[in-house]
Design an enzyme around this catalytic site. Sequence first.
Site, PDB file in Angstrom:
ATOM      1  N   ARG A 184       1.233   5.106  -7.437  1.00  0.00           N
ATOM      2  CA  ARG A 184       0.179   5.861  -6.734  1.00  0.00           C
ATOM      3  C   ARG A 184      -0.110   7.216  -7.379  1.00  0.00           C
ATOM      4  NH1 ARG A 184      -0.023   1.685  -5.952  1.00  0.00           N
ATOM      5  NH2 ARG A 184       0.465   0.423  -4.143  1.00  0.00           N
ATOM      6  N   SER A 234      -1.967   3.870   4.153  1.00  0.00           N
ATOM      7  CA  SER A 234      -0.592   4.357   4.280  1.00  0.00           C
ATOM      8  C   SER A 234      -0.565   5.876   4.203  1.00  0.00           C
ATOM      9  CB  SER A 234       0.272   3.799   3.148  1.00  0.00           C
ATOM     10  OG  SER A 234       0.364   2.409   3.297  1.00  0.00           O
ATOM     11  N   GLU A 304       1.263  10.247   1.137  1.00  0.00           N
ATOM     12  CA  GLU A 304       0.449   9.604   0.094  1.00  0.00           C
ATOM     13  C   GLU A 304      -0.990  10.137   0.202  1.00  0.00           C
ATOM     14  OE1 GLU A 304       0.927   5.362  -0.542  1.00  0.00           O
ATOM     15  OE2 GLU A 304      -1.232   5.162  -0.780  1.00  0.00           O
TER      16      GLU A 304
HETATM   17  C1  LIG Z   1      -7.522   0.525   5.602  1.00  0.00           C
HETATM   18  C2  LIG Z   1      -7.025   1.132   4.295  1.00  0.00           C
HETATM   19  C3  LIG Z   1      -6.215   0.383   3.489  1.00  0.00           C
HETATM   20  C4  LIG Z   1      -5.744   0.929   2.280  1.00  0.00           C
HETATM   21  N1  LIG Z   1      -4.956   0.159   1.488  1.00  0.00           N
HETATM   22  C5  LIG Z   1      -4.512   0.653   0.323  1.00  0.00           C
HETATM   23  C6  LIG Z   1      -3.708  -0.146  -0.549  1.00  0.00           C
HETATM   24  O1  LIG Z   1      -3.400  -1.297  -0.263  1.00  0.00           O
HETATM   25  N2  LIG Z   1      -3.296   0.410  -1.705  1.00  0.00           N
HETATM   26  C7  LIG Z   1      -3.632   1.682  -2.076  1.00  0.00           C
HETATM   27  O2  LIG Z   1      -3.247   2.112  -3.172  1.00  0.00           O
HETATM   28  N3  LIG Z   1      -4.384   2.463  -1.272  1.00  0.00           N
HETATM   29  C8  LIG Z   1      -4.838   1.987  -0.088  1.00  0.00           C
HETATM   30  N4  LIG Z   1      -5.598   2.771   0.718  1.00  0.00           N
HETATM   31  C9  LIG Z   1      -5.856   4.185   0.342  1.00  0.00           C
HETATM   32  C10 LIG Z   1      -7.147   4.415  -0.469  1.00  0.00           C
HETATM   33  O3  LIG Z   1      -8.129   3.445  -0.164  1.00  0.00           O
HETATM   34  C11 LIG Z   1      -6.886   4.434  -1.963  1.00  0.00           C
HETATM   35  O4  LIG Z   1      -5.957   5.432  -2.315  1.00  0.00           O
HETATM   36  C12 LIG Z   1      -8.186   4.692  -2.748  1.00  0.00           C
HETATM   37  O5  LIG Z   1      -7.962   4.435  -4.083  1.00  0.00           O
HETATM   38  C13 LIG Z   1      -8.722   6.115  -2.599  1.00  0.00           C
HETATM   39  O6  LIG Z   1     -10.018   6.138  -3.161  1.00  0.00           O
HETATM   40  P1  LIG Z   1     -11.167   7.058  -2.579  1.00  0.00           P
HETATM   41  O7  LIG Z   1     -12.358   6.866  -3.446  1.00  0.00           O
HETATM   42  O8  LIG Z   1     -11.368   6.818  -1.132  1.00  0.00           O
HETATM   43  O9  LIG Z   1     -10.524   8.484  -2.830  1.00  0.00           O
HETATM   44  P2  LIG Z   1     -10.624   9.773  -1.889  1.00  0.00           P
HETATM   45  O10 LIG Z   1      -9.868   9.531  -0.632  1.00  0.00           O
HETATM   46  O11 LIG Z   1     -12.037  10.207  -1.753  1.00  0.00           O
HETATM   47  O12 LIG Z   1      -9.839  10.843  -2.801  1.00  0.00           O
HETATM   48  C14 LIG Z   1      -8.466  10.697  -3.070  1.00  0.00           C
HETATM   49  C15 LIG Z   1      -8.074  11.754  -4.125  1.00  0.00           C
HETATM   50  O13 LIG Z   1      -8.705  11.459  -5.351  1.00  0.00           O
HETATM   51  C16 LIG Z   1      -9.603  12.509  -5.736  1.00  0.00           C
HETATM   52  N5  LIG Z   1     -10.785  11.838  -6.264  1.00  0.00           N
HETATM   53  C17 LIG Z   1     -11.538  10.868  -5.684  1.00  0.00           C
HETATM   54  N6  LIG Z   1     -12.489  10.446  -6.536  1.00  0.00           N
HETATM   55  C18 LIG Z   1     -12.326  11.178  -7.669  1.00  0.00           C
HETATM   56  C19 LIG Z   1     -12.997  11.198  -8.915  1.00  0.00           C
HETATM   57  N7  LIG Z   1     -14.027  10.394  -9.183  1.00  0.00           N
HETATM   58  N8  LIG Z   1     -12.558  12.075  -9.865  1.00  0.00           N
HETATM   59  C20 LIG Z   1     -11.513  12.904  -9.610  1.00  0.00           C
HETATM   60  N9  LIG Z   1     -10.843  12.927  -8.460  1.00  0.00           N
HETATM   61  C21 LIG Z   1     -11.253  12.065  -7.492  1.00  0.00           C
HETATM   62  C22 LIG Z   1      -9.866  13.318  -4.470  1.00  0.00           C
HETATM   63  O14 LIG Z   1     -10.148  14.664  -4.776  1.00  0.00           O
HETATM   64  C23 LIG Z   1      -8.539  13.157  -3.762  1.00  0.00           C
HETATM   65  O15 LIG Z   1      -7.602  14.074  -4.306  1.00  0.00           O
HETATM   66  C24 LIG Z   1      -6.091   2.256   1.925  1.00  0.00           C
HETATM   67  C25 LIG Z   1      -6.924   2.997   2.755  1.00  0.00           C
HETATM   68  C26 LIG Z   1      -7.386   2.452   3.945  1.00  0.00           C
HETATM   69  C27 LIG Z   1      -8.295   3.273   4.811  1.00  0.00           C
END
Ligand SMILES: Cc1cc2nc3c(=O)[nH]c(=O)nc-3n(C[C@H](O)[C@H](O)[C@H](O)COP(=O)(O)OP(=O)(O)OC[C@H]3O[C@@H](n4cnc5c(N)ncnc54)[C@H](O)[C@@H]3O)c2cc1C
Length: 315
Positions: A184, A234, A304
């Site tokens: 992660r 998580s 996380e």
């Molecule tokens: C129901 C549910 C299930 C999930 N299951 C999983 C799973 O199985 N496995 C898992 O790993 N995660 C899971 N997640 C967590 C999440 O979906 C992942 O971590 C996902 O990759 C985050 O992406 P995001 O675009 O939403 O990032 P955000 O939440 O918008 O950002 C996360 C971080 O990344 C940074 N960021 C985002 N985009 C960029 C970019 N383009 N450039 C630079 N920095 C950036 C942000 O500043 C922040 O620090 C789950 C979440 C939910 C709600």
Amino acid sequence: MRVTKDDVRMDLHSFYEWILQENLGYVLQRELLAKHTTWRVGGPADIFYQPDNWKKCLQVIGGANKQGIPVTFLGGGSNVLIADEGLRGVVISTKRLQKLAWEKDQVIVGAGMALPQLSYQFFQKDIRGLEFAAGIPGTVGGAVIMNAGAHNSCMEELVLQVKTITDEGQSKDYTKNELNFGYRTSALKNKKELVVEIGLKLQLGNNEEIKKLRKKYLEQRRIKQPINLPNAGSVFRNPPNDAAGRLIEAVGAKGWRIGDAKVSEKHANFIVNLGKAKATDILSLIQEVRVAVAQQFSLSLEPEVVLLGFDNNGR
Ligand SMILES: Cc1cc2nc3c(=O)[nH]c(=O)nc-3n(C[C@H](O)[C@H](O)[C@H](O)COP(=O)(O)OP(=O)(O)OC[C@H]3O[C@@H](n4cnc5c(N)ncnc54)[C@H](O)[C@@H]3O)c2cc1C
């Protein structure tokens, strides 16, 4: 009079006007970030900028840097807890960076493409490797930063290269080896660089097998996770050789509630928003769970989810 970013120190409103004047993309003032997070919490961003072309971002990021205006990146908002006070400066949302260019051995994807959507596109083209991501509701950019993964697979296995924008407004290319992927995490996680495009490996697979795996993984999530209520996946990282959910359940924290924030009865490592939860409710619950696990197991659970807008990283 026309505002230019090279004028003496701009205030935030002038910076917003400059983005509008220069036609650099969709921009709002005082946009409520709760609308852009899966937890449905988070106060306003002073400036909320959602470009549809990464080249336009170069100017905004470089300009903000010159003006001393803080910049925060947001993807799908599915792994962040944003403070009720919101975020100062500019929040750059990648949601409109939707490029999808299929080449012979790779696909170039805009950082804002939704991961489940890309997983579906892979399936439609008989390409294997993204089945695990069918139910991960973030963007591809966010997934690369976090090295999102599930079911023994993760983004690291597919990434070939990444294009970013540095805080000085320059574009930069990374090969996979430079990204130091881990559990992660990646080398980009704590860098002030915006991921704008990602090259992912294409590997031909069997359509029926891909379909079966996707169905199985989505079904497992439906059964195990409280996906009918706002959440951020998580909350804590799994400690080595253990599961955060097991530890949280063992201290009896399932069902603990502060305001409308509740430790899910279905999955102890999820905190759900029952409707009107505030970021402070969620943060207090996170802290209570950490204390209980530390007392019983002498072990410190690390979040996380990324905390944004809190002093001292929410501690
Ligand atoms: C129901 C549910 C299930 C999930 N299951 C999983 C799973 O199985 N496995 C898992 O790993 N995660 C899971 N997640 C967590 C999440 O979906 C992942 O971590 C996902 O990759 C985050 O992406 P995001 O675009 O939403 O990032 P955000 O939440 O918008 O950002 C996360 C971080 O990344 C940074 N960021 C985002 N985009 C960029 C970019 N383009 N450039 C630079 N920095 C950036 C942000 O500043 C922040 O620090 C789950 C979440 C939910 C709600």
